[in-house]
Scaffold this motif. Structure first.
Motif, PDB file in Angstrom:
ATOM      1  N   UNK A  72       0.820  -1.215   0.000  1.00 32.56           N
ATOM      2  CA  UNK A  72       0.000   0.000   0.000  1.00 32.56           C
ATOM      3  C   UNK A  72       0.857   1.269   0.000  1.00 32.56           C
ATOM      4  N   UNK A  73       2.158   1.111  -0.127  1.00 33.98           N
ATOM      5  CA  UNK A  73       3.077   2.253  -0.044  1.00 33.98           C
ATOM      6  C   UNK A  73       2.711   3.379  -1.010  1.00 33.98           C
ATOM      7  N   UNK A  74       2.403   3.036  -2.234  1.00 32.07           N
ATOM      8  CA  UNK A  74       2.141   4.082  -3.227  1.00 32.07           C
ATOM      9  C   UNK A  74       0.875   4.882  -2.933  1.00 32.07           C
ATOM     10  N   UNK A  75      -0.020   4.356  -2.125  1.00 32.96           N
ATOM     11  CA  UNK A  75      -1.235   5.114  -1.787  1.00 32.96           C
ATOM     12  C   UNK A  75      -0.947   6.231  -0.795  1.00 32.96           C
ATOM     13  N   UNK A  76       0.142   6.105  -0.020  1.00 33.75           N
ATOM     14  CA  UNK A  76       0.460   7.131   0.975  1.00 33.75           C
ATOM     15  C   UNK A  76       1.783   7.836   0.688  1.00 33.75           C
ATOM     16  N   UNK A  77       2.458   7.463  -0.350  1.00 28.94           N
ATOM     17  CA  UNK A  77       3.766   8.036  -0.678  1.00 28.94           C
ATOM     18  C   UNK A  77       3.623   9.509  -1.040  1.00 28.94           C
ATOM     19  N   UNK A  78       4.512  10.312  -0.482  1.00 26.33           N
ATOM     20  CA  UNK A  78       4.521  11.732  -0.818  1.00 26.33           C
ATOM     21  C   UNK A  78       5.189  11.965  -2.167  1.00 26.33           C
ATOM     22  N   UNK A  79       4.853  13.083  -2.780  1.00 24.12           N
ATOM     23  CA  UNK A  79       5.470  13.482  -4.029  1.00 24.12           C
ATOM     24  C   UNK A  79       6.987  13.575  -3.840  1.00 24.12           C
ATOM     25  N   UNK A  80       7.756  13.052  -4.780  1.00 23.60           N
ATOM     26  CA  UNK A  80       9.216  13.019  -4.710  1.00 23.60           C
ATOM     27  C   UNK A  80       9.697  12.303  -3.450  1.00 23.60           C
ATOM     28  N   UNK A  81       9.017  11.219  -3.114  1.00 16.72           N
ATOM     29  CA  UNK A  81       9.338  10.444  -1.918  1.00 16.72           C
ATOM     30  C   UNK A  81      10.752   9.891  -1.905  1.00 16.72           C
ATOM     31  N   UNK A  82      11.350   9.725  -3.073  1.00 23.44           N
ATOM     32  CA  UNK A  82      12.716   9.213  -3.129  1.00 23.44           C
ATOM     33  C   UNK A  82      13.705  10.186  -2.500  1.00 23.44           C
ATOM     34  N   UNK A  83      13.346  11.464  -2.393  1.00 22.35           N
ATOM     35  CA  UNK A  83      14.272  12.485  -1.926  1.00 22.35           C
ATOM     36  C   UNK A  83      14.816  12.184  -0.527  1.00 22.35           C
ATOM     37  N   UNK A  84      13.990  11.548   0.325  1.00 25.02           N
ATOM     38  CA  UNK A  84      14.487  11.234   1.670  1.00 25.02           C
ATOM     39  C   UNK A  84      15.570  10.165   1.646  1.00 25.02           C
ATOM     40  N   UNK A  85      15.774   9.513   0.515  1.00 24.92           N
ATOM     41  CA  UNK A  85      16.788   8.462   0.401  1.00 24.92           C
ATOM     42  C   UNK A  85      18.072   8.947  -0.274  1.00 24.92           C
ATOM     43  N   UNK A  86      18.088  10.217  -0.660  1.00 25.00           N
ATOM     44  CA  UNK A  86      19.297  10.796  -1.248  1.00 25.00           C
ATOM     45  C   UNK A  86      20.216  11.172  -0.093  1.00 25.00           C
ATOM     46  N   UNK A  87      21.445  10.705  -0.157  1.00 25.38           N
ATOM     47  CA  UNK A  87      22.418  11.041   0.877  1.00 25.38           C
ATOM     48  C   UNK A  87      23.815  10.997   0.282  1.00 25.38           C
ATOM     49  N   UNK A  88      24.694  11.748   0.886  1.00 24.06           N
ATOM     50  CA  UNK A  88      26.090  11.701   0.469  1.00 24.06           C
ATOM     51  C   UNK A  88      26.736  10.465   1.062  1.00 24.06           C
ATOM     52  N   UNK A  89      27.822  10.075   0.473  1.00 25.49           N
ATOM     53  CA  UNK A  89      28.565   8.941   1.011  1.00 25.49           C
ATOM     54  C   UNK A  89      29.245   9.299   2.320  1.00 25.49           C
ATOM     55  N   UNK A  90      29.630   8.294   3.064  1.00 27.20           N
ATOM     56  CA  UNK A  90      30.289   8.506   4.348  1.00 27.20           C
ATOM     57  C   UNK A  90      31.569   9.320   4.192  1.00 27.20           C
ATOM     58  N   UNK A  91      32.320   9.061   3.134  1.00 28.22           N
ATOM     59  CA  UNK A  91      33.573   9.803   2.950  1.00 28.22           C
ATOM     60  C   UNK A  91      33.305  11.277   2.682  1.00 28.22           C
ATOM     61  N   UNK A  92      32.181  11.602   2.051  1.00 33.05           N
ATOM     62  CA  UNK A  92      31.832  13.002   1.806  1.00 33.05           C
ATOM     63  C   UNK A  92      31.456  13.694   3.116  1.00 33.05           C
ATOM     64  N   UNK A  93      30.719  13.004   3.980  1.00 32.36           N
ATOM     65  CA  UNK A  93      30.283  13.603   5.239  1.00 32.36           C
ATOM     66  C   UNK A  93      31.488  13.970   6.091  1.00 32.36           C
ATOM     67  N   UNK A  94      32.524  13.121   6.100  1.00 35.74           N
ATOM     68  CA  UNK A  94      33.702  13.377   6.915  1.00 35.74           C
ATOM     69  C   UNK A  94      34.468  14.584   6.417  1.00 35.74           C
ATOM     70  N   UNK A  95      34.402  14.834   5.114  1.00 33.50           N
ATOM     71  CA  UNK A  95      35.159  15.955   4.531  1.00 33.50           C
ATOM     72  C   UNK A  95      34.549  17.293   4.903  1.00 33.50           C
ATOM     73  N   UNK A  96      33.248  17.346   5.165  1.00 31.35           N
ATOM     74  CA  UNK A  96      32.607  18.639   5.439  1.00 31.35           C
ATOM     75  C   UNK A  96      32.651  19.008   6.899  1.00 31.35           C
TER      76      UNK A  96
END
Length: 113
Positions: free
Chosen positions: A89-113
């Motif tokens: 039933x995920x698609x019935x409650x999924x928000x628009x552009x729901x994939x956006x919450x799964x976008x993340x930088x890699x661990x090596x990028x986080x350490x650099x900032x």
């Protein structure tokens, strides 16, 4: 969604708007749900943007992890689909552009900032 059985497919399922290609007849509901999540993502971004983003993110993840499977599983579109494919039933409650919450930088990028 147009479901096509392609016996020589190298994966269980693949989405190429508006087609969902599957290797075997009568695919599991979880696989269909996973591919339907990709259809929604493609609708939201448009096909060109979706496929370019998918390719560039895959290449970024491949550089980041050095492994095809790990890179594939960490693409934001795949992370959303795998995280929610069991919820039919995920698609019935999924928000628009729901994939956006799964976008993340890699661990090596986080350490650099």
């Amino acid at each position: 969604m147009i479901l096509l059985v392609v016996p020589f497919l190298w994966v269980d399922g693949l989405t190429l708007w508006p087609f969902v290609l599957v290797r075997r007849p009568n695919p599991r509901p979880v696989l269909i749900n996973h591919e339907r999540i990709h259809l929604r993502q493609q609708l939201e971004l448009g096909l060109v943007v979706f496929y370019l983003w998918y390719l560039f993110e895959y290449l970024y993840r491949l550089f980041q992890y050095g492994d095809h499977y790990t890179a594939y599983r960490n693409i934001s579109f795949e992370r959303e689909a795998f995280a929610n494919d069991q919820n039919l039933k995920y698609l019935t409650s999924r928000r628009l552009f729901g994939f956006w919450r799964y976008v993340r930088l890699g661990e090596w990028q986080k350490r650099r900032s």
